[in-house]
Design a protein around this motif. Structure first.
Motif, mmCIF file in Angstrom:
data_model
loop_
_atom_site.group_PDB
_atom_site.id
_atom_site.type_symbol
_atom_site.label_atom_id
_atom_site.label_comp_id
_atom_site.label_asym_id
_atom_site.label_seq_id
_atom_site.Cartn_x
_atom_site.Cartn_y
_atom_site.Cartn_z
ATOM 1 N N ALA A 1 -11.679 -41.996 9.811
ATOM 2 C CA ALA A 1 -11.445 -40.619 10.251
ATOM 3 C C ALA A 1 -9.949 -40.330 10.370
ATOM 4 O O ALA A 1 -9.471 -39.279 9.920
ATOM 5 C CB ALA A 1 -12.149 -40.380 11.582
ATOM 6 N N TRP A 2 -9.198 -41.263 10.956
ATOM 7 C CA TRP A 2 -7.750 -41.052 11.101
ATOM 8 C C TRP A 2 -7.053 -41.039 9.753
ATOM 9 O O TRP A 2 -6.129 -40.253 9.523
ATOM 10 C CB TRP A 2 -7.151 -42.131 11.995
ATOM 11 C CG TRP A 2 -7.423 -41.927 13.444
ATOM 12 C CD1 TRP A 2 -8.165 -42.728 14.273
ATOM 13 C CD2 TRP A 2 -6.961 -40.845 14.262
ATOM 14 N NE1 TRP A 2 -8.192 -42.211 15.546
ATOM 15 C CE2 TRP A 2 -7.463 -41.060 15.566
ATOM 16 C CE3 TRP A 2 -6.180 -39.719 14.010
ATOM 17 C CZ2 TRP A 2 -7.193 -40.174 16.609
ATOM 18 C CZ3 TRP A 2 -5.923 -38.846 15.055
ATOM 19 C CH2 TRP A 2 -6.424 -39.076 16.334
ATOM 20 N N VAL B 1 -7.788 -37.633 8.099
ATOM 21 C CA VAL B 1 -7.009 -36.551 8.707
ATOM 22 C C VAL B 1 -5.579 -36.559 8.191
ATOM 23 O O VAL B 1 -5.017 -35.510 7.839
ATOM 24 C CB VAL B 1 -7.044 -36.668 10.244
ATOM 25 C CG1 VAL B 1 -5.992 -35.771 10.875
ATOM 26 C CG2 VAL B 1 -8.423 -36.316 10.780
ATOM 27 N N ASN B 2 -4.974 -37.728 8.119
ATOM 28 C CA ASN B 2 -3.579 -37.802 7.686
ATOM 29 C C ASN B 2 -3.421 -37.541 6.191
ATOM 30 O O ASN B 2 -2.422 -36.947 5.773
ATOM 31 C CB ASN B 2 -2.989 -39.156 8.072
ATOM 32 C CG ASN B 2 -2.548 -39.206 9.513
ATOM 33 O OD1 ASN B 2 -1.494 -38.702 9.868
ATOM 34 N ND2 ASN B 2 -3.374 -39.815 10.368
ATOM 35 N N LEU C 1 -5.299 -35.470 4.600
ATOM 36 C CA LEU C 1 -5.427 -34.023 4.534
ATOM 37 C C LEU C 1 -4.111 -33.347 4.900
ATOM 38 O O LEU C 1 -3.686 -32.388 4.245
ATOM 39 C CB LEU C 1 -6.544 -33.549 5.466
ATOM 40 C CG LEU C 1 -6.758 -32.031 5.563
ATOM 41 C CD1 LEU C 1 -7.170 -31.474 4.203
ATOM 42 C CD2 LEU C 1 -7.814 -31.706 6.624
ATOM 43 N N VAL C 2 -3.459 -33.849 5.946
ATOM 44 C CA VAL C 2 -2.159 -33.311 6.344
ATOM 45 C C VAL C 2 -1.149 -33.475 5.206
ATOM 46 O O VAL C 2 -0.368 -32.564 4.902
ATOM 47 C CB VAL C 2 -1.648 -34.008 7.619
ATOM 48 C CG1 VAL C 2 -0.180 -33.694 7.876
ATOM 49 C CG2 VAL C 2 -2.497 -33.590 8.824
ATOM 50 N N ASP D 1 0.277 -29.665 9.501
ATOM 51 C CA ASP D 1 -0.811 -30.041 10.387
ATOM 52 C C ASP D 1 -1.596 -28.785 10.744
ATOM 53 O O ASP D 1 -1.079 -27.908 11.447
ATOM 54 C CB ASP D 1 -0.254 -30.698 11.659
ATOM 55 C CG ASP D 1 -1.344 -31.214 12.585
ATOM 56 O OD1 ASP D 1 -2.507 -30.839 12.397
ATOM 57 O OD2 ASP D 1 -1.013 -31.982 13.509
ATOM 58 N N SER E 1 -3.841 -28.236 12.857
ATOM 59 C CA SER E 1 -4.136 -28.088 14.284
ATOM 60 C C SER E 1 -2.949 -27.537 15.060
ATOM 61 O O SER E 1 -3.120 -26.941 16.126
ATOM 62 C CB SER E 1 -4.568 -29.429 14.881
ATOM 63 O OG SER E 1 -3.500 -30.361 14.854
ATOM 64 N N TRP F 1 3.271 -38.054 7.349
ATOM 65 C CA TRP F 1 1.945 -38.659 7.484
ATOM 66 C C TRP F 1 1.948 -40.138 7.086
ATOM 67 O O TRP F 1 1.139 -40.920 7.588
ATOM 68 C CB TRP F 1 0.935 -37.885 6.636
ATOM 69 C CG TRP F 1 1.290 -37.809 5.180
ATOM 70 C CD1 TRP F 1 2.070 -36.867 4.564
ATOM 71 C CD2 TRP F 1 0.869 -38.728 4.158
ATOM 72 N NE1 TRP F 1 2.184 -37.145 3.218
ATOM 73 C CE2 TRP F 1 1.450 -38.275 2.943
ATOM 74 C CE3 TRP F 1 0.082 -39.858 4.135
ATOM 75 C CZ2 TRP F 1 1.256 -38.932 1.738
ATOM 76 C CZ3 TRP F 1 -0.121 -40.528 2.940
ATOM 77 C CH2 TRP F 1 0.459 -40.063 1.762
#
Length: 232
Positions: free
Chosen positions: A166-167, A170-171, A173-174, A180, A182, A190
């Motif tokens: 998951a981490w 997310v990174n 994707l960033v 970011d 969010s 990243w």
């Protein structure tokens, strides 16, 4: 080998944050509060410029953790340390030695993540700033310690693998978006996040062995009792 978890302990207070974590959070926010006094050139004075690192200017590996681009940047790192630092801090203990080992792990994670970023971007003249790599070191450690007992879980356990995936997602994707989603912060390093995460995941067991951190106290009876094995 890994440790065998004991029975579920009683519930702890919701806001029982260990002292070392509060120290890191306060330092991140405090340093940001005073960096405006330094002058507009602070990213170049204290950030890590990869091209300068290979010319012998290595101080930025450490000082870059102490400066941030904006309140949202500093605040997100403070929140990350607050959310994920407790498992490691509790395992290391609340005495002076525990404080030193926690801060040491945080700094080592930050330095290695910045060094890894510089290796991947050797000619970059853009300063790398922020404690995100160090915070991701805490996240990596917490990924293997985030259970009620402070037991070091195997790298290949289902929970560790799923949280790590998951981490990483997310990174990536960033990195793909260039910001970011969010926070809206652009220019996210990243790569340093992922390196810090790897340092936390792979290094926490080594850190325990290097400094002879004892395993958590296990109860003498119950369905999950047993002698803890070595930690890796």
């Amino acid at each position: 080998m890994t440790e065998s978890p004991p029975p579920q302990p009683g519930r702890e207070p919701a806001f029982n944050v260990p002292g070392p974590v509060l120290l890191v959070v306060g330092t991140i926010l405090g340093l940001y509060a005073v960096q405006s006094w330094i002058g507009p050139d602070w990213p170049y004075r204290f950030g890590l410029i990869p091209a300068h690192l290979w010319q012998g200017d290595a101080l930025g590996l450490l000082t870059s953790m102490g400066v941030h681009g904006e309140w949202m940047h500093a605040g997100s790192n403070a929140v990350g340390a607050l959310a994920f630092g407790a498992p490691l801090a509790r395992r290391l203990g609340g005495d002076l030695r525990g404080y030193a080992l926690f801060i040491g792990f945080f700094l080592v994670s930050g330095v290695l993540s910045a060094l890894g970023y510089a290796l991947l971007n050797p000619e970059s003249q853009v300063p790398l700033i922020g404690a995100s790599g160090a915070v991701f070191g805490l996240i990596g450690a917490a990924t293997r310690l985030m259970n009620p007992w402070g037991v070091l879980e195997p790298l290949l356990s289902r929970r560790v693998l799923s949280m790590t995936a998951a981490w990483v997602a997310v990174n990536l994707l960033v990195g793909f978006l260039g910001f970011d989603p969010s926070t809206g912060i652009r220019g996210i390093a990243w790569e340093a996040h992922l390196i810090g995460l790897a340092v936390g995941l792979l290094g926490v067991g080594l850190w325990f062995r290097l400094w002879r951190v004892p395993p958590p106290a296990l109860p003498r009876s119950g369905p999950w009792t047993g002698t803890p094995g070595g930690e890796h």
